[in-house]
Design an enzyme around this catalytic site. Sequence first.
Site, PDB file in Angstrom:
ATOM      1  N   ARG A  69    -108.040-103.977  13.622  1.00 48.85           N
ATOM      2  CA  ARG A  69    -106.185-103.704  13.772  1.00 48.85           C
ATOM      3  C   ARG A  69    -106.058-103.325  15.094  1.00 48.85           C
ATOM      4  NH1 ARG A  69    -102.340-102.360  14.827  1.00 48.85           N
ATOM      5  NH2 ARG A  69    -100.397-101.274  13.716  1.00 48.85           N
ATOM      6  N   HIS A 105    -103.346-101.728  19.723  1.00 50.09           N
ATOM      7  CA  HIS A 105    -101.278-101.646  19.708  1.00 50.09           C
ATOM      8  C   HIS A 105    -101.392-100.392  20.621  1.00 50.09           C
ATOM      9  CE1 HIS A 105    -102.839 -99.828  15.948  1.00 50.09           C
ATOM     10  NE2 HIS A 105    -101.531 -99.131  16.437  1.00 50.09           N
ATOM     11  N   HIS A 156     -97.812 -96.735  19.414  1.00 45.76           N
ATOM     12  CA  HIS A 156     -96.250 -96.654  19.109  1.00 45.76           C
ATOM     13  C   HIS A 156     -95.700 -95.453  19.610  1.00 45.76           C
ATOM     14  CE1 HIS A 156     -99.521 -94.882  16.911  1.00 45.76           C
ATOM     15  NE2 HIS A 156    -100.371 -96.152  15.847  1.00 45.76           N
ATOM     16  N   GLU A 161    -100.456 -90.282  16.461  1.00 45.11           N
ATOM     17  CA  GLU A 161    -101.398 -91.490  15.055  1.00 45.11           C
ATOM     18  C   GLU A 161    -102.625 -90.126  14.767  1.00 45.11           C
ATOM     19  OE1 GLU A 161    -102.335 -95.109  14.865  1.00 45.11           O
ATOM     20  OE2 GLU A 161    -103.692 -94.758  14.361  1.00 45.11           O
ATOM     21  N   HIS A 169    -104.418 -98.439  21.677  1.00 49.13           N
ATOM     22  CA  HIS A 169    -105.951 -98.410  20.718  1.00 49.13           C
ATOM     23  C   HIS A 169    -105.941 -99.572  19.881  1.00 49.13           C
ATOM     24  CE1 HIS A 169    -102.510 -96.258  18.819  1.00 49.13           C
ATOM     25  NE2 HIS A 169    -103.570 -97.184  17.640  1.00 49.13           N
ATOM     26  N   GLU A 185     -95.329 -99.086   9.289  1.00 47.74           N
ATOM     27  CA  GLU A 185     -97.044 -99.098  10.154  1.00 47.74           C
ATOM     28  C   GLU A 185     -95.760-101.162  10.370  1.00 47.74           C
ATOM     29  OE1 GLU A 185     -99.439 -98.895  11.152  1.00 47.74           O
ATOM     30  OE2 GLU A 185    -100.778-100.125  10.964  1.00 47.74           O
ATOM     31  N   HIS A 218     -95.036 -71.953   4.305  1.00 50.48           N
ATOM     32  CA  HIS A 218     -95.752 -72.320   5.312  1.00 50.48           C
ATOM     33  C   HIS A 218     -94.543 -72.167   6.361  1.00 50.48           C
ATOM     34  CE1 HIS A 218     -99.372 -74.264   4.031  1.00 50.48           C
ATOM     35  NE2 HIS A 218     -98.540 -74.818   3.086  1.00 50.48           N
ATOM     36  N   GLU A 222     -94.450 -80.131   4.612  1.00 48.88           N
ATOM     37  CA  GLU A 222     -96.081 -80.275   4.482  1.00 48.88           C
ATOM     38  C   GLU A 222     -96.349 -81.779   3.567  1.00 48.88           C
ATOM     39  OE1 GLU A 222     -98.919 -77.108   1.820  1.00 48.88           O
ATOM     40  OE2 GLU A 222     -99.522 -78.301   1.382  1.00 48.88           O
TER      41      GLU A 222
HETATM   42 MN    MN Z   1    -102.330 -97.028  15.500  1.00 43.73          MN
HETATM   43 MN    MN Z   2     -99.327 -75.634   1.464  1.00 44.72          MN
END
Ligand code: MN
Ligand code: MN
Length: 400
Positions: free
Chosen positions: A108, A111, A113, A117, A156, A182, A294, A299
């Site tokens: 990959r 690159h 962003h 990540e 990365h 992506e 939460h 989530e």
């Molecule tokens: Mn990436």
């Molecule tokens: Mn949960």
Amino acid sequence: MIAAAGGAMMASPALAQTAAPSPLLPQRGSKGADILGPTNDPRAAEEPFTQAPPATDHGTMPNLKWSFSDSHMRLEEGGWARQTTVRELPISKAMAGVNMRLKAGVVREMHWHKEAEWSYMIKGKARITAVDQDGRTFADDVGEGDLWYFPGGIPHSIQGLSADGVDGCEFLLVFDDGGFSEDSTFLLTDWLAHTPRDILAKNLGVPESALAKIPEKELYIFPGPTPGPLAADKMGGAGQIPKTFSHRMLAQEPIRTKSGRVRITDSTVFPASATIAAALVEVEPGGMRELHWHPNGDEWQYYLSGKGRMTVFGSESKARTFDYQAGDVGYVPYAMGHYIENTGDTTLTFLEMFKSPRYADISLNQWLALTPHPLVQAHTGLDPKQVDALSQTKTPVVPG
Ligand code: MN
Ligand code: MN
């Protein structure tokens, strides 16, 4: 037919067949009816509680389920990528996910962003590299159950390795913005292809003739050079990145209950992971991730194995139940109450991710156990002894 579930009044096998509700049909007791029009039976079979929701479901709730099987596949030389973002699952504004496969040696490309990540290695092995703003370097080999985290803007690369008979790797990426795409990352080759050649020559300190082999368009995923030993790829620079970008999640000792295990990884144990907190939950058949919510955000769930069912409570009497299986994405908006029950006959394993430096949940049982018991009794009608028996410590996975 009030005798539908009883059996005693069923006169013949034929009648019993007619009366017994099929899990694929929108019928529950005396409510609902069969479907006269077209049906997608394999799809319906995946979601019995969507076909016939429990009586407690009510009101209009957003869709909280997406399967990666419905995501567009981007096929490249030696790998693929597919994503689940706000475009696929509109409620998922806080986070987005990408599922990617790289065969051994496949890269990959280098690159960066805007979004941070976070990643979980599902199978196989990869070599990851990064360089930070101070010229400090990072390189590591990550295997099944390992995590990595690259802060927003940090460049990365990822390359599949051949190890233990697995040709490369497959992993899940989670980004701290649901609008991530992506297909919109900053690619090294894309930049080079869109910079005037004389500027590139001046910047790199080479003659323009040396730039003849620069790719005309982005590489994105492509077969790369055979990786050597990891030690050879550990570049010096201004030293190693102080907060390592990788973490061995499976090496963490889990919280163990009678019916499951939970590993929690946030910035307290993985300091680099400043914006994503995660939990890896395993639930044995019949067991259940207890009723909770939460206090720190939405989530984003990814189901790794087995089958599960979740009902999400959205206040104003609203509640909706979803069935999930391996490869599905689930989503729970901020503060909404939920449980996840193992509905299969194998271990249910899933990841919970939060856009937060810290993991946090509020347990219904603990809340009740630690509130004056006459007050709890007045709300629930439970016997005082039953209220007293509620555990003051959390049981994240309760038994069946
Ligand atoms: Mn990436
Ligand atoms: Mn949960």
